[in-house]
Write an enzyme that holds these catalytic residues in place. Structure first.
Site, PDB file in Angstrom:
ATOM      1  N   LYS A 119      -5.965   4.065   8.819  1.00 25.02           N
ATOM      2  CA  LYS A 119      -5.021   4.962   8.141  1.00 25.02           C
ATOM      3  C   LYS A 119      -5.522   6.397   8.129  1.00 25.02           C
ATOM      4  O   LYS A 119      -4.762   7.348   8.398  1.00 25.02           O
ATOM      5  CB  LYS A 119      -4.780   4.467   6.719  1.00 25.02           C
ATOM      6  CG  LYS A 119      -4.021   3.147   6.658  1.00 25.02           C
ATOM      7  CD  LYS A 119      -3.904   2.639   5.233  1.00 25.02           C
ATOM      8  CE  LYS A 119      -3.135   1.320   5.183  1.00 25.02           C
ATOM      9  NZ  LYS A 119      -3.016   0.789   3.815  1.00 25.02           N
TER      10      LYS A 119
ATOM     11  N   SER B 234       0.806  -1.227   0.000  1.00 28.36           N
ATOM     12  CA  SER B 234       0.000   0.000   0.000  1.00 28.36           C
ATOM     13  C   SER B 234       0.838   1.276   0.000  1.00 28.36           C
ATOM     14  O   SER B 234       0.286   2.379  -0.091  1.00 28.36           O
ATOM     15  CB  SER B 234      -0.942   0.005   1.208  1.00 28.36           C
ATOM     16  OG  SER B 234      -0.218  -0.007   2.407  1.00 28.36           O
TER      17      SER B 234
END
Length: 805
Positions: free
Chosen positions: A754, A711
């Protein structure tokens, strides 16, 4: 006396009918007579000095006397003496002289019949002598087996040479039925008669052999029983002297009584097994080493609460109230739990018994401290069922779950059965904690046991090795917890429904601290609410600077530390009535801040980008840095990265090269180092020379922390693009997304954590993959969405457009 002294035969003689026994010639026997016909026959014979014939009744005394009621062959003899007895009976002494055949009969009183002498047929003496020898041998065998056999009979027949007399003597002592005795008695063929007698004796010999074997077995069994009885009585007497005589018997009786109560609710094989072991224990000496093991087994089985169930009906309203009382936020998790119990309540109300146990097993997945186990506690309280916690973390021995076989020293039932014993109910709420941390080694794979336990089609007959019989786990409500669902084997994941519990936002943590943690910790430390002053900014400072976690476990510890110091201060300051804790004096209680997510830099920079990462304790902001050095275009990556992340860095570098080659990413000629010749001739250098003449060093800070995953692809690509193009990156932009070689941005996981981390770091913009934007944005807390601009990116060009200045 001989027959010559009487009239010649045939002649008409009085008839005496005997009920039981055949009389033979040359026998003198007493007869006890009571019927009128027999007494009249005796009196007539004495009066007329006549012989009588004695025949045997076929059917006893009952019935009318006729020709079919007695046998037609009898003994002719005379009456030697007559004695009158009380009650009209008489006793006579009868002497047999010869066998007679009755040819005619009248029913007068006395009964008279026409009688002729029964003569034997002629025979071969040699054959008869051989048969007599065989007969004598068999008679000797019979005498050895039958102690009641006349001892002098063998000597008599050995000294006799008359075959008929020998046959009569032996026939008279044989115990046979009337019909068989008549056949032997009336047989005129001497040879055949001897063969028949031999056959009868053979049968008697076999019969006596069998009887003897049976008698020996019975006697030995009786002797053993008597021996055991006397030994037990002696043991009882000894134990009585020692004062321990009744203890074992009382325990055995108690076990049997408890087992009888459980008979209807226990499995049949379980009842049989337990009963068998109790009987075995009763025969065993109490000091035997096996006795204590057996007693432990019996007690463990009888402690299992067979037939004991919590009667409280499932109520969705109760569950909802308890969940809201114990937990703040977690709306999606609460909703799924309520749906689960709504189905169970509906099945209960409609009596759909077969489907009651076929529900889904819930698994709460999330970072530590977010309330996974406490959700199970709330379910237990709402249902008013006992809670059993089975810690699976690090478990490698399959026998911990399935139990140890009783052949092993220290064998015990598995944790699941032990949980039922502790709960004292067969339908508790059982929490399988840390199911993702089950291990496997040479002692088996506990995961395989969990496949059976969590399968509604199998767990109604779960077999514990210690118990050695199947036990029903279908009524247990199983709730499992895990930190990382990816570590759970696929077959086990298939049996569970996952409810993901994400990190708490700072605002959620504030409300949890204010409404739950602080009141609870005050009570634990003996403090009143009025004695402690904690303002909202102080609580927020504690959350942001002294804890770094997805949940609130460490936050609870911080408050615990605060209140310990406050309690000490109240006692030491001459009974201070109130302790005020503010942002100004917080350091005096908790020292310097321990954790803090670095806020967004105010100054934009080249080669520094903000990447968003997921960790086991929530989200984090990782700054990705890069520098360029004169070289040959080599990329080096540092920062304790995994293989996936290293590959992602190489993909990012290749994508940036393609962007430069295609002219999408503009490169200023001035930043490309030129050779002396190029400078002298003022030559224009191709943009691709920038990555050929520079080495790139890419670094992810916090090098001691392992990092992996795809990611960070767009973050590394942006960093490399920035350093090669010498363009600044916006310092308040954070991003996450996987990058492909074609430049597309793929979706990622852990978006909520996140974005919460970006919110804590005071970022103003977040770049996320387009698919995540369309799919997961509704799960993001409102306070996070309001605090920053969240933009969807589909390609690397979108990323460069949003983040590069």
């Amino acid at each position: 006396m001989e027959l010559e002294n009487y009239d010649e035969f045939p002649q008409r003689l009085p008839l005496i009918i005997e009920d039981e026994i055949f009389l033979y010639p040359f026998m003198i026997a007493p007869l006890f007579l009571d019927s009128d016909e027999n007494i009249s026959a005796v009196e007539q014979a004495i009066e007329e000095n006549k012989l009588v014939i004695v025949a045997v009744s076929k059917h006893g005394k009952e019935g009318k006397r006729d020709s079919d009621s007695f046998y037609d062959v009898g003994v002719i003899g005379n009456i030697m003496r007559k004695v009158a007895l009380p009650d009209g009976k008489i006793k006579v002494l009868f002497q047999g002289l010869a066998k007679g055949k009755i040819t005619d009969f009248d029913d007068q009183n006395p009964i008279r019949c026409e009688v002729n002498i029964l003569e034997n047929q002629e025979f071969n003496e040699e054959s008869v002598n051989s048969e007599i020898s065989v007969l004598i041998e068999h008679v000797k065998k019979l005498s050895r087996l039958n102690s009641k056999f006349p001892a002098d009979l063998i000597k008599t027949i050995e000294e006799n040479d008359d075959a008929t007399r020998i046959a009569d003597l032996i026939s008279s002592v044989l115990k046979v039925k009337k019909d068989d005795a008549y056949k032997l008695f009336s047989q005129t063929d001497v040879e055949q008669r001897l063969l028949d007698i031999i056959e009868v004796i053979k049968k008697e010999i076999e019969s006596f052999k069998i009887q003897k074997e049976i008698t020996q077995k019975v006697n030995s069994k009786i002797e053993k029983t008597h021996k055991d009885y006397f030994l037990k009585e002696q043991i009882k007497a000894i134990n009585k002297e020692l004062g321990t005589d009744n203890k074992k018997d009382e325990e055995i009786k108690a076990y049997k009584k408890r087992l009888k109560k459980l008979k209807t609710s226990m499995p049949k094989d379980g009842y049989k097994e337990t009963k068998k072991q109790i009987e075995k224990l009763s025969r065993m000496h109490q000091d035997s080493p096996d006795a204590s093991l057996l007693q432990t087994y019996i007690e463990q089985v009888l402690d299992i609460p067979f037939g004991e169930y919590s009667d409280e009906k499932i109520s969705v309203d109760n569950v909802e109230k308890q969940l809201n009382k114990d937990h703040y936020s977690l709306e999606k998790a609460k909703e799924r739990i309520l749906e689960y119990f709504a189905v169970k309540q509906l099945l209960e109300q409609r009596n759909v018994e077969d489907l009651k146990s076929k529900g889904t097993v819930l698994c709460f997945v999330g970072p530590p401290g977010v309330g996974k186990t406490s959700l199970a506690n709330s379910i237990s309280k709402a249902l008013q069922r006992p809670l059993v916690r089975v810690a699976l973390g690090g478990m490698e021995d399959v026998n911990e779950l399935r139990g140890h076989r009783r052949t092993y020293v220290g064998a015990m039932p598995g944790r699941l059965v032990k949980g039922l014993i502790d709960a004292k109910k067969m339908n508790p709420v059982m929490v399988l904690d840390e199911i993702d941390k089950l291990g496997a080694n040479h002692r088996g794979d506990p995961t395989a046991v969990m496949l059976e336990v969590l399968d509604p089609e199998q767990n109604h007959e779960f077999r514990d090795l210690y118990l050695n019989f199947a036990i029903d786990l279908s009524q247990v409500i199983f709730v499992s917890t895990a930190n990382d669902a990816r570590r759970i084997p696929a077959a086990l994941r298939d049996r569970m429904e996952f409810i993901h519990i994400s990190s708490y936002t700072p605002n959620e943590k504030y409300h949890i601290a204010k409404d739950y943690l602080i009141p609870q910790e005050l009570g634990k430390h003996g403090l009143n609410k009025s004695e402690i002053s904690l303002s909202k900014p102080t609580i927020e400072a504690i959350i942001s600077k002294y804890t770094r976690e997805a949940g609130v476990r460490n936050l609870r510890r911080v408050f615990s530390k605060l209140f310990r110091k406050a309690a000490k201060k109240i006692l030491s300051d001459n009974g201070a009535s109130k302790v005020s804790i503010s942002t100004k004096n917080l350091k005096s209680y908790l020292d310097n801040p321990i954790f803090e997510i670095d806020p967004a830099d105010k100054k934009n920079a080249v080669g520094i980008a903000n990447g968003l990462a997921w960790t086991a304790v929530g989200g984090d902001v990782l700054k990705t840095e890069a520098i360029k050095l004169k070289g040959k275009g080599i990329l080096s990556v540092t920062g304790n990265l995994g293989e996936v992340m290293k590959e992602s860095s190489r993909i990012s570098y290749s994508v940036v090269k393609v962007l430069i080659d295609s002219g999408i990413l503009k490169i200023d000629d001035e930043i490309i180092p030129k050779t002396f010749k190029e400078k002298e001739e003022n030559l224009k250098v191709d943009a691709s020379e920038v990555y050929k003449r520079y080495d790139i060093h890419l670094h992810i800070p916090e090098g001691a922390t392992p990092k992996d995953g795809p990611s960070a692809g767009i973050t590394m690509a942006l960093t490399i693009a920035s350093i090669l193009s010498n363009r600044e990156i916006q310092s308040d932009v954070a991003m996450t997304g996987e990058l492909t070689l074609s430049g597309k941005v793929l979706p990622i996981g852990g978006l909520k954590e996140k974005l919460i981390a970006a919110h804590k770091a005071k970022m103003t913009k977040a770049l996320i993959p387009k698919k995540n934007y369309e799919r997961d944005l509704e799960d993001i807390p409102d306070e996070v969405k309001k605090s920053m601009e969240i933009k969807a990116v589909n390609t690397i060009e979108d990323v460069l457009k949003e983040a590069l200045l």
